[in-house]
Scaffold this motif. Structure first.
Motif, mmCIF file in Angstrom:
data_model
loop_
_atom_site.group_PDB
_atom_site.id
_atom_site.type_symbol
_atom_site.label_atom_id
_atom_site.label_comp_id
_atom_site.label_asym_id
_atom_site.label_seq_id
_atom_site.Cartn_x
_atom_site.Cartn_y
_atom_site.Cartn_z
ATOM 1 N N PHE A 1 0.834 -1.200 0.000
ATOM 2 C CA PHE A 1 0.000 0.000 0.000
ATOM 3 C C PHE A 1 0.875 1.258 0.000
ATOM 4 O O PHE A 1 1.097 1.866 1.047
ATOM 5 N N PRO A 2 1.402 1.665 -1.157
ATOM 6 C CA PRO A 2 2.188 2.905 -1.226
ATOM 7 C C PRO A 2 1.289 4.127 -1.043
ATOM 8 O O PRO A 2 0.068 3.983 -0.906
ATOM 9 N N THR A 3 1.868 5.310 -1.058
ATOM 10 C CA THR A 3 1.076 6.525 -0.836
ATOM 11 C C THR A 3 0.076 6.734 -1.977
ATOM 12 O O THR A 3 0.286 6.295 -3.106
ATOM 13 N N GLU A 4 -1.013 7.432 -1.657
ATOM 14 C CA GLU A 4 -2.034 7.707 -2.672
ATOM 15 C C GLU A 4 -1.463 8.533 -3.829
ATOM 16 O O GLU A 4 -1.853 8.346 -4.985
ATOM 17 N N SER A 5 -0.547 9.459 -3.531
ATOM 18 C CA SER A 5 0.017 10.286 -4.600
ATOM 19 C C SER A 5 0.816 9.440 -5.584
ATOM 20 O O SER A 5 0.786 9.680 -6.801
ATOM 21 N N ASP B 1 -0.261 9.085 -9.595
ATOM 22 C CA ASP B 1 0.689 9.544 -10.611
ATOM 23 C C ASP B 1 1.080 8.441 -11.590
ATOM 24 O O ASP B 1 1.736 8.710 -12.597
ATOM 25 N N SER B 2 0.695 7.197 -11.312
ATOM 26 C CA SER B 2 1.125 6.096 -12.175
ATOM 27 C C SER B 2 0.342 6.089 -13.473
ATOM 28 O O SER B 2 -0.856 6.390 -13.520
ATOM 29 N N ALA B 3 1.031 5.712 -14.559
ATOM 30 C CA ALA B 3 0.392 5.663 -15.876
ATOM 31 C C ALA B 3 -0.696 4.599 -15.915
ATOM 32 O O ALA B 3 -1.710 4.755 -16.607
ATOM 33 N N ALA C 1 4.957 15.368 -7.734
ATOM 34 C CA ALA C 1 6.233 14.733 -8.080
ATOM 35 C C ALA C 1 6.357 14.467 -9.562
ATOM 36 O O ALA C 1 7.460 14.390 -10.110
ATOM 37 N N LEU C 2 5.216 14.331 -10.239
ATOM 38 C CA LEU C 2 5.227 14.040 -11.675
ATOM 39 C C LEU C 2 5.282 15.359 -12.457
ATOM 40 O O LEU C 2 4.401 15.675 -13.252
ATOM 41 N N ASP D 1 0.095 12.242 -18.554
ATOM 42 C CA ASP D 1 -0.140 13.446 -17.758
ATOM 43 C C ASP D 1 1.104 13.828 -16.971
ATOM 44 O O ASP D 1 1.913 12.974 -16.618
ATOM 45 N N LEU D 2 1.213 15.112 -16.670
ATOM 46 C CA LEU D 2 2.177 15.620 -15.711
ATOM 47 C C LEU D 2 1.421 16.449 -14.676
ATOM 48 O O LEU D 2 0.358 16.994 -14.984
ATOM 49 N N ASN D 3 1.952 16.560 -13.471
ATOM 50 C CA ASN D 3 1.362 17.490 -12.508
ATOM 51 C C ASN D 3 1.587 18.927 -12.990
ATOM 52 O O ASN D 3 0.656 19.710 -13.116
ATOM 53 N N TYR D 4 2.863 19.245 -13.255
ATOM 54 C CA TYR D 4 3.216 20.548 -13.825
ATOM 55 C C TYR D 4 4.139 20.303 -15.017
ATOM 56 O O TYR D 4 5.080 19.515 -14.931
#
Length: 586
Positions: free
Chosen positions: A163-167, A171-173, A423-424, A503-506
């Motif tokens: 169970f890694p972090t929700e973020s 962010d995963s493809a 992070a992405l 997608d990217l965050n920024y």
């Protein structure tokens, strides 16, 4: 939302009959009355999990009677063809999850989201559930997000690998392309239409049927594609029918994502190779033995002329000839090379073919970018009309910043990438700097180690250039990850060919010398581009040759400027464009 929602109850036990008996008759009676009541009499959600060759396999479920349901799973464990048999073979564990607000609808939505998350975890290689069952409206639907986050954090305390972090998940493809997303009403309507058309075609023995879906970047084409593809397989299995569905995409990174999804959901194991590139599909199938359905994601990347690996004239025609129904997801604004260029009359022929049978769908709701209408209008004006408008005062939660220095833009992206919720974030650029896969770069008679983007004294390698520095372990760790998901790529610059479809965050967008500003108009200059696939001649159907550089660089810029979910930072190499952008931002 109020934080007064109670904490969930999470119990982890050995996944065995004796451990379940002990939990029910010894451990649970020692708990407080509220915990006993919730586990014994409320609906619960549960996760069976075990390790196989170092990776995890899981089954997620929900039940009104966790003890009866779990014993049913144990009764099925003697059948080696079922996933329950793994419970006898492996050192499995069982998570039992309860909450005072759980009802049937809420537990179904929690189950759905857990399946979605679990499939997106890098260490999970197989999710054994057949399908999801998203709910529409119920009480307390408004508490779903908060309750789920508390559940996930509680599970993470028990096992950080599983169970890694929700973020990290979001962010995963794989998460973004997953067929387990809850669809919008627009997507649901389109999926229902596609499934009905497929059913009619198979029932009536029809062939060469075309369903054409137009939609710009971020309108949910990929999710609709994967969801409908998976739903057809689920329905066939439930009805004990056979169906031959193939998912095709002419994009190296996206095909890897689809292959991973097919493997995690067990489709590859049951049905063989169901995901491939168009050329592979065409070479391996004949017109005389068509498949039932061919789904083509990013159909704008199909080849419309032959090349070394593809000897035909039009991949869409060849796919239609080899399928009873062909479903295409198309975005005319993302065609980037001469070999993908569509002559307008040929493209309209296919659209009209779909329209004639009511098989034409348009997706127009922007789902990727968290931007308001004014911000989207600014991007549309820049990338479609060559107009540079004043930047809106507000961006509806979206962020646009203009930089007069590439190093400052890079530093801002680096800063964003260190934040857990963004992070992405990566730097991406127009293909205006040289690259060769067959030789090393040279500059001023001195060997330069990497091909990359060079602006004054600022230099950053192109995507994939740093792979040679990775250790074997690092290469294993990034296997199957999209370019932007790999940690080291924060030190690279992505191209349209790498970032398209993701997608990217920024997004830190560098507009190279091919994007200029002259006489109040944005222009696209093919002579300043190093994208040979965009600027070379194209032979048309009438035998004439023509260049389409300006036409193809324009969508290249649009691809870059529609990658950021939360924001976009821009630097322009052309001094006039840079000055105009800075003025537009004031």
């Amino acid at each position: 939302m109020s934080s007064s929602v109670a904490k969930p109850i999470i119990k982890q036990i050995k996944d065995r009959q004796d451990a379940l008996d002990f939990f029910e008759h010894v451990s649970l009676p020692k708990e407080d009355e509220k915990t006993q009541e919730i586990i014994m009499n409320f609906p619960t959600v549960y996760i069976h999990n075990w390790q196989e060759s170092g990776d995890f396999e899981v089954y997620v479920g929900e039940s009104n009677d966790i003890f009866k349901r779990t014993r049913q799973h144990y009764d099925a464990a003697s059948d080696n063809s079922k996933w329950q048999s793994k419970l006898l073979e492996k050192d499995a564990s069982l998570f039992i999850i309860g909450h005072e607000h759980f009802n049937k609808s809420l537990t179904l939505d929690i189950e759905n989201r857990l399946m979605h998350y679990m499939m997106s975890v890098d260490r999970v290689k197989h999710v054994h559930n057949l399908r999801d069952n998203p709910q529409t409206s119920y009480y307390p639907m408004e508490e779903l997000d908060e309750i789920f986050s508390k559940i996930w954090r509680g599970l993470r305390k028990e096992n950080k690998e599983l169970f890694p972090t929700e973020s990290v998940i979001k962010d995963s493809a794989i998460y973004k392309a997953s067929p387990l997303h809850k669809l919008t009403k627009e997507q649901e309507k389109a999926r229902e239409l596609i499934i009905q058309k497929v059913s009619d075609a198979l029932e009536n023995g029809e062939t060469k049927q075309l369903i054409f879906i137009d939609g710009e970047a971020g309108t949910g084409k990929t999710v609709l594609n994967s969801s409908t593809f998976y739903e057809l397989y689920c329905q066939a299995e439930e009805n004990n029918k056979e169906i031959k569905c193939h998912l095709l995409v002419n994009h190296d990174e996206q095909i890897t994502v689809y292959e991973q999804i097919a493997e995690k959901l067990g489709l590859t194991e049951k049905y063989g190779k169901v995901v491939s590139k168009p050329t592979t599909f065409i070479n391996n199938h004949s017109e005389g033995d068509p498949v039932d359905v061919a789904f083509v994601d990013k159909a704008h990347l199909l080849l419309t002329q032959g090349k070394q690996s593809y000897q035909g004239e039009n991949q869409l025609k060849d796919i239609i000839d080899r399928a009873r129904v062909t479903v295409v997801m198309f975005d005319e604004n993302q065609i980037l090379t001469t070999e993908q260029f569509w002559e307008s009359q040929i493209l309209e022929k296919y659209r009209n073919q779909a329209k004639a049978t009511n098989n034409y769908i348009v997706l127009d709701k922007q789902l990727r970018m968290q931007a308001d209408a004014a911000t989207m209008d600014w991007i549309d004006s820049f990338t479609k009309k060559g107009q540079l408008k004043k930047l809106p005062n507000t961006f509806g939660g979206y962020s646009i910043k203009i930089f007069d220095n590439p190093e400052l833009l890079d530093m801002e992206i680096q800063k964003r990438a260190k934040e857990s919720d963004s992070a992405l974030s990566r730097v991406i650029a127009t293909y205006d700097w040289e690259y060769s896969s067959t030789r090393k770069p040279m500059a001023q008679d001195h060997l330069v180690k990497y091909w990359g983007v060079l602006i004054g004294k600022w230099h950053k390698p192109w995507n994939r250039e740093l792979e040679s520095e990775l250790t074997r372990k690092e290469k294993r760790d990034i296997k199957g990850l999209a370019w932007a998901e790999q940690p080291k790529t924060i030190n690279e610059v992505g191209s349209t060919f790498t970032i398209q479809g993701f997608d990217l965050n920024y997004a830190g967008v560098i507009l190279g010398p091919s994007v200029k500003y002259r006489d109040g108009k944005i222009i696209f200059d093919p002579s300043a581009s190093h994208n040979e696939k965009a600027v070379r001649n194209r032979t048309l159907s009438d035998g004439t040759k023509k260049k389409f550089g300006e036409t193809l660089i324009q969508p290249e810029v649009r691809v870059l400027m529609t990658r950021g979910v939360n924001g976009m930072y821009i630097y322009a190499c052309d001094p006039e464009l840079r000055a105009a952008l800075l003025a537009a931002a004031k």
